[in-house]
Design a protein around this motif. Structure first.
Motif: not given
Length: 83
Positions: A8-12, A16-17, A52-53
């Motif tokens: 979550h902290q790394l943006g996967y 997501d929350k 994300r990608t």
């Protein structure tokens, strides 16, 4: 379990929350974040990662013994002295 918090902290996107269970894993997540020196997006761009990608971009600066973009003032730390 803790891997979901880190993702979550790394943006996967899969972390997501709304996706993280149990919700208590995100307790104080802002307080214990990745730091405040630079935005996470800038750091990830510098190291060539896109969570994300799920793509990796070759940056060359590390392998080439150069400082990352924006850190040129520290180039003297990357010089290899002849022994």
């Amino acid at each position: 379990m803790i891997l979901s918090r880190i993702k979550h902290q790394l943006g996967y996107p899969e972390a997501d929350k709304d996706m993280v269970q149990p919700k208590s894993l995100l307790t104080a997540v802002e307080q214990y974040s990745m730091g405040t020196v630079r935005p996470l997006e800038e750091y990830m761009r510098n190291v060539g990662l896109d969570m994300r990608t799920k793509e990796i971009t070759y940056t060359g600066w590390c392998e080439g013994g150069r400082p990352p973009p924006g850190m040129e003032e520290y180039a003297y730390l990357y010089r290899i002295e002849d022994v």
